[in-house]
Design a protein around this motif. Structure first.
Motif, mmCIF file in Angstrom:
data_model
loop_
_atom_site.group_PDB
_atom_site.id
_atom_site.type_symbol
_atom_site.label_atom_id
_atom_site.label_comp_id
_atom_site.label_asym_id
_atom_site.label_seq_id
_atom_site.Cartn_x
_atom_site.Cartn_y
_atom_site.Cartn_z
ATOM 1 N N VAL A 1 1.306 11.148 -4.779
ATOM 2 C CA VAL A 1 1.481 11.777 -6.121
ATOM 3 C C VAL A 1 0.324 12.562 -6.532
ATOM 4 N N VAL A 2 0.485 13.209 -7.616
ATOM 5 C CA VAL A 2 -0.514 14.072 -8.383
ATOM 6 C C VAL A 2 -0.472 13.252 -9.819
ATOM 7 N N LEU A 3 -1.712 12.935 -10.379
ATOM 8 C CA LEU A 3 -1.563 12.173 -11.688
ATOM 9 C C LEU A 3 -2.614 12.912 -12.585
ATOM 10 N N GLN A 4 -2.512 12.955 -13.819
ATOM 11 C CA GLN A 4 -3.223 13.602 -14.842
ATOM 12 C C GLN A 4 -4.052 12.310 -15.429
ATOM 13 N N MET A 5 -5.509 12.123 -15.084
ATOM 14 C CA MET A 5 -6.051 11.213 -15.288
ATOM 15 C C MET A 5 -6.956 11.116 -16.642
ATOM 16 N N ALA A 6 -7.413 10.101 -17.145
ATOM 17 C CA ALA A 6 -8.534 10.046 -18.527
ATOM 18 C C ALA A 6 -9.300 8.930 -18.017
ATOM 19 N N THR A 7 -10.553 8.955 -18.764
ATOM 20 C CA THR A 7 -11.495 8.071 -18.374
ATOM 21 C C THR A 7 -10.859 6.704 -18.798
ATOM 22 N N GLY A 8 -11.019 5.560 -17.691
ATOM 23 C CA GLY A 8 -10.583 4.296 -18.056
ATOM 24 C C GLY A 8 -9.136 4.009 -17.570
ATOM 25 N N ASN A 9 -8.493 4.931 -17.023
ATOM 26 C CA ASN A 9 -7.205 4.628 -16.385
ATOM 27 C C ASN A 9 -7.296 3.911 -14.962
ATOM 28 N N GLU A 10 -6.314 3.167 -14.688
ATOM 29 C CA GLU A 10 -6.613 2.598 -13.533
ATOM 30 C C GLU A 10 -5.303 2.787 -12.494
ATOM 31 N N VAL A 11 -5.387 2.562 -11.403
ATOM 32 C CA VAL A 11 -4.290 3.042 -10.358
ATOM 33 C C VAL A 11 -4.430 1.942 -9.489
ATOM 34 N N TRP A 12 -3.288 1.154 -9.136
ATOM 35 C CA TRP A 12 -3.290 0.135 -7.925
ATOM 36 C C TRP A 12 -1.805 -0.137 -7.299
ATOM 37 N N LEU A 13 -1.690 -0.721 -6.367
ATOM 38 C CA LEU A 13 -0.645 -0.781 -5.523
ATOM 39 C C LEU A 13 0.099 -2.394 -5.823
ATOM 40 N N ARG A 14 1.137 -2.638 -6.084
ATOM 41 C CA ARG A 14 1.745 -4.058 -6.004
ATOM 42 C C ARG A 14 3.175 -4.307 -5.559
ATOM 43 N N ASN A 15 3.528 -5.510 -5.453
ATOM 44 C CA ASN A 15 4.919 -5.642 -4.959
ATOM 45 C C ASN A 15 5.976 -5.082 -5.802
ATOM 46 N N ALA A 16 7.012 -4.449 -5.603
ATOM 47 C CA ALA A 16 7.793 -3.885 -6.398
ATOM 48 C C ALA A 16 9.002 -4.644 -6.703
ATOM 49 N N ASP A 17 9.413 -5.760 -6.234
ATOM 50 C CA ASP A 17 10.272 -6.804 -6.067
ATOM 51 C C ASP A 17 9.957 -8.025 -6.686
ATOM 52 N N THR A 18 10.819 -8.968 -7.237
ATOM 53 C CA THR A 18 10.374 -10.456 -7.466
ATOM 54 C C THR A 18 10.690 -11.208 -6.201
ATOM 55 N N ARG A 19 11.204 -10.767 -5.210
ATOM 56 C CA ARG A 19 11.548 -11.607 -4.085
ATOM 57 C C ARG A 19 10.165 -11.367 -3.296
ATOM 58 N N THR A 20 9.969 -12.219 -2.181
ATOM 59 C CA THR A 20 8.850 -12.261 -1.307
ATOM 60 C C THR A 20 9.032 -11.192 -0.239
ATOM 61 N N ARG A 21 7.849 -10.449 -0.324
ATOM 62 C CA ARG A 21 7.716 -9.230 0.577
ATOM 63 C C ARG A 21 6.664 -9.305 1.539
ATOM 64 N N THR A 22 6.654 -8.754 2.903
ATOM 65 C CA THR A 22 5.586 -8.933 3.636
ATOM 66 C C THR A 22 5.166 -7.412 4.156
ATOM 67 N N VAL A 23 3.997 -6.984 4.032
ATOM 68 C CA VAL A 23 3.384 -5.885 4.462
ATOM 69 C C VAL A 23 2.778 -6.117 5.638
ATOM 70 N N TYR A 24 2.935 -5.229 6.768
ATOM 71 C CA TYR A 24 2.381 -5.340 8.096
ATOM 72 C C TYR A 24 1.180 -4.617 8.091
ATOM 73 N N SER A 25 -0.132 -5.019 8.870
ATOM 74 C CA SER A 25 -0.978 -4.220 9.359
ATOM 75 C C SER A 25 -1.913 -4.815 10.093
ATOM 76 N N ASN A 26 -2.959 -4.400 11.157
ATOM 77 C CA ASN A 26 -3.834 -4.771 11.723
ATOM 78 C C ASN A 26 -5.082 -4.039 11.816
ATOM 79 N N SER A 27 -6.089 -4.136 12.842
ATOM 80 C CA SER A 27 -7.034 -3.382 12.828
ATOM 81 C C SER A 27 -6.859 -1.930 13.052
ATOM 82 N N ASN A 28 -5.710 -1.659 13.366
ATOM 83 C CA ASN A 28 -5.269 -0.037 13.434
ATOM 84 C C ASN A 28 -5.020 0.361 12.288
ATOM 85 N N GLY A 29 -5.131 -0.205 11.241
ATOM 86 C CA GLY A 29 -4.970 0.239 9.662
ATOM 87 C C GLY A 29 -3.718 0.980 9.473
#
Length: 277
Positions: free
Chosen positions: A238-266
Motif C-alpha cells: 500500500v501507499v499511504l500519505q503520512m503525517a508526523t506521529g501517525n503509526e502503522v502496524w500489523l495485527r490479527n484481522a479476526d476474533t478467532r485464533t490465527r497462526t502465522v508461520y515463519s522460521n529463520s528463513n524469514g
C-alpha cells in the motif's frame, strides 16, 4: 382731273345744304309725309376751298381688358438625339513651381497600429568581465529526509483477538522510526510512504489473516487459506500519505485464533520507506 381746294369746299357745302332742304321737305307742319312729292336731287355743287382743320388731341387711354383664358396644353415634343461627344483636348503639365516655406506643425494624429517585429539584429560585442565578488560564507546543507525499515519474523506466532504481530529481527531501520518495543512504525517526516508485508502458513497453521492498521483504522488485509495442507504465502503493498506521529502496524484481522508461520528463513516480513516528503 385736277380740282382746286376752293372748288372742293364749295361742292361740300352745296351737298350739305341740299341734304338739309330734302329732309325739311319730307315732313310738313301737320306731320304728313311729302316724300312722294319730292323732286330729283340737284347737281352737287363745286367743292369749297376751306382749309383743313388741325388734328384733334389723343383720347385718354382705355381700361385694361380682362385676362384671356389659358390655352390648351400642347403635346410633348419628341426627345432630341444626343449630340456627338466631344473629347476635350489634353494639355501637357506645366513646370513645377518652387517649394514654399514649411507651414506650422499640425496637431499630433492618432497613433497607428503596431507594425510587425523587425529582423533580429546581430549580437553585440561581449562586454568586459565584471569584478570578482566577495566570497560568501559556507552555507548549511539541506536536511536529507530518510526513513526506511525492514523487520523479519523468525518464528511462528498464534494470535487471538486484535493481538499485534511481532517481529524479532530488524534488518533495516534508517532513522530508527520503527519502534521494536511496540512493533509499530512511527512517522517522523510527513510525506508519502510505501508499506508492504508478507505472511506464510504451513500444514499446521490455521489460515492466518493479518490486517495493516494506520492509527487504529484497517487499511488492507492478507489471508492465507491452507486447505491443501501445504506451505503458502500472501502479500500486500500500500501507499499511504503520512503525517508526523501517525503509526502503522500489523495485527490479527479476526476474533478467532490465527497462526502465522515463519522460521529463520524469514517467510513473514514487514517493510516500509519514505517515497517523497
Amino acid at each position: 382731273m385736277y380740282t382746286s381746294l376752293p372748288a372742293i369746299t364749295s361742292l361740300i357745302l352745296i351737298t350739305v345744304s341740299s341734304l338739309l332742304l330734302g329732309v325739311t321737305s319730307q315732313t310738313d307742319q301737320s306731320g304728313t309725309c311729302n316724300s312722294c312729292c319730292q323732286g330729283p336731287a340737284g347737281i352737287p355743287g363745286i367743292p369749297g376751298n376751306g382749309i383743313p382743320g388741325s388734328p384733334g388731341n389723343n383720347g385718354s387711354p382705355g381700361n385694361n381688358g380682362l385676362p384671356g383664358r389659358d390655352g390648351l396644353k400642347g403635346d410633348r415634343g419628341d426627345i432630341g438625339s444626343a449630340g456627338p461627344a466631344v473629347k476635350g483636348l489634353s494639355w501637357p503639365l506645366g513646370p513645377s513651381g518652387e517649394m514654399g516655406e514649411p507651414g506650422p506643425a499640425g496637431p499630433r494624429g492618432i497613433p497607428g497600429k503596431v507594425g510587425p517585429n523587425g529582423m533580429r539584429g546581430s549580437p553585440g560585442l561581449a562586454g568586459q568581465p565584471g569584478p570578482i565578488g566577495e566570497k560568501g560564507s559556507n552555507g548549511t546543507a539541506p536536511e536529507i529526509k530518510q526513513s526506511a525499515f525492514t523487520v523479519i519474523k523468525t518464528s511462528s506466532q498464534t494470535l487471538s483477538g486484535s493481538e499485534v504481530l511481532t517481529f524479532d529481527r530488524v534488518e533495516t531501520n534508517i532513522g530508527n522510526h520503527y519502534d521494536t518495543a511496540s512493533n509499530k512504525f512511527i512517522c517522523h517526516f510527513p510525506g508519502t510512504y510505501v508499506f508492504t508485508f508478507t505472511i506464510a502458513s504451513d500444514s499446521v497453521s490455521h489460515n492466518p489473516w493479518i490486517a495493516l492498521m494506520k492509527d487504529g483504522r484497517k487499511i488492507a488485509a492478507a489471508h492465507v487459506r491452507d486447505s491443501a495442507n501445504d506451505f503458502q504465502q500472501s502479500s500486500i503493498t500500500v501507499v499511504l500519505q503520512m503525517a508526523t506521529g501517525n503509526e502503522v502496524w500489523l495485527r490479527n484481522a479476526d476474533t478467532r485464533t490465527r497462526t502465522v508461520y515463519s522460521n529463520s528463513n524469514g517467510y513473514t516480513t514487514f517493510a516500509g520507506f519514505l517515497l517523497y516528503g
